[in-house]
Design a protein around this motif. Structure first.
Motif, PDB file in Angstrom:
ATOM      1  N   LEU A  44      28.896  27.659  79.669  1.00 43.72           N
ATOM      2  CA  LEU A  44      27.046  28.185  80.216  1.00 43.72           C
ATOM      3  C   LEU A  44      27.097  28.420  81.853  1.00 43.72           C
ATOM      4  CD1 LEU A  44      24.722  28.444  79.099  1.00 43.72           C
ATOM      5  CD2 LEU A  44      23.920  25.948  80.342  1.00 43.72           C
ATOM      6  N   GLY A  45      27.660  27.772  82.370  1.00 41.91           N
ATOM      7  CA  GLY A  45      28.059  28.700  84.125  1.00 41.91           C
ATOM      8  C   GLY A  45      28.206  29.923  83.838  1.00 41.91           C
ATOM      9  N   ASP A  46      29.758  30.247  83.207  1.00 37.14           N
ATOM     10  CA  ASP A  46      29.450  31.697  83.153  1.00 37.14           C
ATOM     11  C   ASP A  46      29.102  32.656  82.815  1.00 37.14           C
ATOM     12  OD1 ASP A  46      32.488  31.045  84.728  1.00 37.14           O
ATOM     13  OD2 ASP A  46      33.109  30.362  82.601  1.00 37.14           O
ATOM     14  N   THR A  47      28.308  32.154  81.656  1.00 33.06           N
ATOM     15  CA  THR A  47      27.085  33.012  80.502  1.00 33.06           C
ATOM     16  C   THR A  47      26.001  32.956  81.801  1.00 33.06           C
ATOM     17  OG1 THR A  47      27.999  31.589  78.548  1.00 33.06           O
ATOM     18  CG2 THR A  47      25.588  32.724  78.872  1.00 33.06           C
ATOM     19  N   LEU A  48      25.062  32.133  82.602  1.00 38.00           N
ATOM     20  CA  LEU A  48      24.827  32.506  83.633  1.00 38.00           C
ATOM     21  C   LEU A  48      25.054  33.472  84.671  1.00 38.00           C
ATOM     22  CD1 LEU A  48      22.346  31.496  85.093  1.00 38.00           C
ATOM     23  CD2 LEU A  48      23.345  30.043  86.541  1.00 38.00           C
ATOM     24  N   LEU A  49      26.438  34.209  84.880  1.00 33.01           N
ATOM     25  CA  LEU A  49      26.582  34.514  86.516  1.00 33.01           C
ATOM     26  C   LEU A  49      26.493  35.841  86.011  1.00 33.01           C
ATOM     27  CD1 LEU A  49      29.324  33.161  87.622  1.00 33.01           C
ATOM     28  CD2 LEU A  49      26.803  33.262  88.469  1.00 33.01           C
ATOM     29  N   THR A  50      26.154  36.219  84.124  1.00 33.83           N
ATOM     30  CA  THR A  50      26.808  37.656  83.689  1.00 33.83           C
ATOM     31  C   THR A  50      25.137  37.701  83.749  1.00 33.83           C
ATOM     32  OG1 THR A  50      26.493  37.058  80.838  1.00 33.83           O
ATOM     33  CG2 THR A  50      28.281  36.230  81.776  1.00 33.83           C
ATOM     34  N   VAL A  51      24.227  36.516  82.838  1.00 31.58           N
ATOM     35  CA  VAL A  51      22.896  37.288  83.042  1.00 31.58           C
ATOM     36  C   VAL A  51      21.968  39.474  84.118  1.00 31.58           C
ATOM     37  CG1 VAL A  51      20.320  36.594  83.362  1.00 31.58           C
ATOM     38  CG2 VAL A  51      21.510  35.163  82.360  1.00 31.58           C
ATOM     39  N   PRO A  52      22.343  38.506  84.886  1.00 30.76           N
ATOM     40  CA  PRO A  52      21.851  39.992  85.145  1.00 30.76           C
ATOM     41  C   PRO A  52      22.680  41.586  85.101  1.00 30.76           C
ATOM     42  CG  PRO A  52      23.123  38.323  88.121  1.00 30.76           C
ATOM     43  CD  PRO A  52      22.925  38.358  85.941  1.00 30.76           C
ATOM     44  N   LYS A  63      30.130  31.233  72.099  1.00 30.52           N
ATOM     45  CA  LYS A  63      30.378  29.944  71.893  1.00 30.52           C
ATOM     46  C   LYS A  63      27.985  29.500  71.587  1.00 30.52           C
ATOM     47  CE  LYS A  63      33.406  28.181  74.656  1.00 30.52           C
ATOM     48  NZ  LYS A  63      34.399  27.221  75.945  1.00 30.52           N
ATOM     49  N   PRO A  64      27.982  28.755  70.543  1.00 34.74           N
ATOM     50  CA  PRO A  64      26.880  28.677  70.676  1.00 34.74           C
ATOM     51  C   PRO A  64      25.319  28.381  71.437  1.00 34.74           C
ATOM     52  CG  PRO A  64      27.812  27.533  68.982  1.00 34.74           C
ATOM     53  CD  PRO A  64      28.745  27.934  69.714  1.00 34.74           C
ATOM     54  N   LEU A  65      25.802  27.947  72.437  1.00 34.62           N
ATOM     55  CA  LEU A  65      25.197  26.718  73.680  1.00 34.62           C
ATOM     56  C   LEU A  65      24.730  28.191  74.598  1.00 34.62           C
ATOM     57  CD1 LEU A  65      23.277  25.152  74.682  1.00 34.62           C
ATOM     58  CD2 LEU A  65      25.334  24.122  75.919  1.00 34.62           C
ATOM     59  N   SER A  66      25.949  29.205  74.442  1.00 33.07           N
ATOM     60  CA  SER A  66      26.018  30.305  75.682  1.00 33.07           C
ATOM     61  C   SER A  66      25.116  31.610  74.977  1.00 33.07           C
ATOM     62  CB  SER A  66      27.142  30.800  75.265  1.00 33.07           C
ATOM     63  OG  SER A  66      27.827  30.036  76.844  1.00 33.07           O
ATOM     64  N   GLY A  67      25.290  31.387  73.616  1.00 29.39           N
ATOM     65  CA  GLY A  67      24.287  32.497  72.510  1.00 29.39           C
ATOM     66  C   GLY A  67      23.151  32.072  72.724  1.00 29.39           C
ATOM     67  N   LYS A  68      22.753  31.167  72.602  1.00 30.35           N
ATOM     68  CA  LYS A  68      20.791  30.800  72.619  1.00 30.35           C
ATOM     69  C   LYS A  68      20.583  30.969  73.613  1.00 30.35           C
ATOM     70  CE  LYS A  68      18.475  26.577  71.355  1.00 30.35           C
ATOM     71  NZ  LYS A  68      17.657  26.796  72.896  1.00 30.35           N
ATOM     72  N   TYR A  69      21.271  30.847  74.957  1.00 28.25           N
ATOM     73  CA  TYR A  69      20.899  31.097  76.387  1.00 28.25           C
ATOM     74  C   TYR A  69      20.010  32.126  76.418  1.00 28.25           C
ATOM     75  CZ  TYR A  69      20.596  30.570  81.682  1.00 28.25           C
ATOM     76  OH  TYR A  69      20.104  30.982  83.186  1.00 28.25           O
ATOM     77  N   VAL A  70      21.033  33.699  76.259  1.00 26.50           N
ATOM     78  CA  VAL A  70      21.079  34.793  76.503  1.00 26.50           C
ATOM     79  C   VAL A  70      20.131  34.900  75.880  1.00 26.50           C
ATOM     80  CG1 VAL A  70      23.308  34.947  76.857  1.00 26.50           C
ATOM     81  CG2 VAL A  70      22.996  35.161  74.687  1.00 26.50           C
ATOM     82  N   CYS A  71      19.966  34.938  74.329  1.00 23.41           N
ATOM     83  CA  CYS A  71      18.518  34.957  72.947  1.00 23.41           C
ATOM     84  C   CYS A  71      17.194  34.277  74.384  1.00 23.41           C
ATOM     85  CB  CYS A  71      18.777  34.523  72.070  1.00 23.41           C
ATOM     86  SG  CYS A  71      20.159  35.169  71.040  1.00 23.41           S
ATOM     87  N   GLU A  99      18.813  33.723  86.595  1.00 24.67           N
ATOM     88  CA  GLU A  99      17.121  33.116  86.836  1.00 24.67           C
ATOM     89  C   GLU A  99      18.064  32.314  85.331  1.00 24.67           C
ATOM     90  OE1 GLU A  99      15.086  36.153  83.401  1.00 24.67           O
ATOM     91  OE2 GLU A  99      16.833  37.283  84.451  1.00 24.67           O
ATOM     92  N   ALA A 100      17.414  31.382  84.640  1.00 20.70           N
ATOM     93  CA  ALA A 100      17.358  30.135  83.659  1.00 20.70           C
ATOM     94  C   ALA A 100      16.132  30.748  82.509  1.00 20.70           C
ATOM     95  CB  ALA A 100      17.725  28.747  84.519  1.00 20.70           C
ATOM     96  N   ALA A 101      16.878  29.899  81.563  1.00 19.83           N
ATOM     97  CA  ALA A 101      15.870  29.915  80.297  1.00 19.83           C
ATOM     98  C   ALA A 101      15.732  28.144  79.978  1.00 19.83           C
ATOM     99  CB  ALA A 101      15.919  30.416  79.101  1.00 19.83           C
ATOM    100  N   ILE A 102      14.198  27.796  80.710  1.00 19.20           N
ATOM    101  CA  ILE A 102      13.836  26.270  80.857  1.00 19.20           C
ATOM    102  C   ILE A 102      12.914  26.173  79.410  1.00 19.20           C
ATOM    103  CG2 ILE A 102      13.389  24.649  82.396  1.00 19.20           C
ATOM    104  CD1 ILE A 102      14.687  25.676  84.799  1.00 19.20           C
ATOM    105  N   HIS A 144      26.030  20.493  91.611  1.00 19.41           N
ATOM    106  CA  HIS A 144      27.070  19.962  90.601  1.00 19.41           C
ATOM    107  C   HIS A 144      28.141  20.038  91.638  1.00 19.41           C
ATOM    108  CE1 HIS A 144      28.278  19.528  86.557  1.00 19.41           C
ATOM    109  NE2 HIS A 144      28.854  20.874  86.731  1.00 19.41           N
ATOM    110  N   PRO A 145      28.450  19.598  91.403  1.00 20.75           N
ATOM    111  CA  PRO A 145      30.222  19.533  91.935  1.00 20.75           C
ATOM    112  C   PRO A 145      31.168  19.828  91.235  1.00 20.75           C
ATOM    113  CG  PRO A 145      29.317  17.803  93.139  1.00 20.75           C
ATOM    114  CD  PRO A 145      28.356  18.256  91.719  1.00 20.75           C
ATOM    115  N   GLY A 146      31.273  21.067  90.523  1.00 23.86           N
ATOM    116  CA  GLY A 146      32.075  21.513  90.313  1.00 23.86           C
ATOM    117  C   GLY A 146      32.804  22.080  88.928  1.00 23.86           C
ATOM    118  N   VAL A 147      33.387  22.929  88.631  1.00 23.87           N
ATOM    119  CA  VAL A 147      34.161  23.779  87.856  1.00 23.87           C
ATOM    120  C   VAL A 147      34.619  23.349  86.578  1.00 23.87           C
ATOM    121  CG1 VAL A 147      35.564  24.674  88.320  1.00 23.87           C
ATOM    122  CG2 VAL A 147      34.830  26.351  88.878  1.00 23.87           C
TER     123      VAL A 147
END
Length: 230
Positions: A13-21, A40-48, A166-169, A195-198
């Motif tokens: 999801l973190g990598d996916t967020l960076l592709t949003v722009p 992945k299902p979660l990433s796919g749902k996020y961008v949809c 941007e995030a879909a919340i 969230h201090p991690g990768v």
């Protein structure tokens, strides 16, 4: 002109967020085109949920992480079905939002890209992007912000945008956050979550604790914020 655009989005999801722009730029540049993400299902749902994709082809990225995993009959069958779906869509343009970090990874993306028969294939190239028709030179992690890398790839297809994340919340997300913060009473102050991690496969992108601490202090001093470490 309408196109069918396939985006390979195998990150979490973190990598996916960076592709949003970049995805936003592609959507605006090709308003009548169909955008399909293989993710992945979660990433796919996020961008949809953000309205940036019309369809998702689910993929278990970790099942493709080694040649041995492909020997599993169930994995091979899922991969065959995914490739069959891709050929059915008649992809015009393929976008790979991924660094070609390993030889196996580059081979994996190369085979998928070739099997789609897409005439246009765009992505980052560090010398392993033999399958790409349009390429941006990969200067390595940290040379530019990851979202700017993906915007450069989108620009190869004539799509231009700004690096605004941007995030879909959803309401469910709000309720989950409220449950996590139950018992924490900041009063009228807003809450800053850090969230201090990768991801486990990203040591080259890991900030040190001192940088997280400095950034947190800067934000707390410049705004009326309380901090929560996730």
């Amino acid at each position: 002109m309408q196109h069918t655009i396939l985006v390979l989005l195998f990150g979490d999801l973190g990598d996916t967020l960076l592709t949003v722009p970049a995805l936003r730029a592609v959507r605006r540049c090709r308003p009548g085109s169909t955008v399909i993400v293989m993710a992945k299902p979660l990433s796919g749902k996020y961008v949809c949920d953000l309205g940036l994709a019309d369809a998702v082809i689910d993929v278990d990225k970790h099942a493709l992480d080694s040649l041995r995993s492909l020997m599993n009959p169930a994995t091979s069958l899922r991969l065959f079905r995914s490739i069959r779906d891709l050929r059915r869509h008649q992809v015009d343009q393929l976008i790979v939002f991924q660094h070609l970090t390993t030889r196996w990874g580059a081979l994996k993306y190369g085979v998928l890209a070739t099997l789609t028969a897409a005439p246009v294939r765009a992505g980052l190239d560090n010398g392993r992007g033999w399958f790409l028709t349009h390429r941006v030179r990969d200067r390595g992690f940290g040379a530019v912000h990851e979202s700017d890398y993906w915007l450069e790839v989108a620009e190869l297809l004539g799509a231009h945008g700004e690096s605004v994340l941007e995030a879909a919340i959803s309401g469910d997300d709000d309720r989950a956050a409220a449950a996590l913060l139950r018992g924490f009473t900041p009063g009228s102050r807003r809450v800053l979550a850090i969230h201090p991690g990768v991801g486990w496969y990203g040591p080259g992108r890991q900030w040190g604790p001192d940088r997280f601490a400095e950034s947190t202090l800067l934000m707390m001093r410049s705004s009326d914020l309380d901090c929560v470490l996730v």
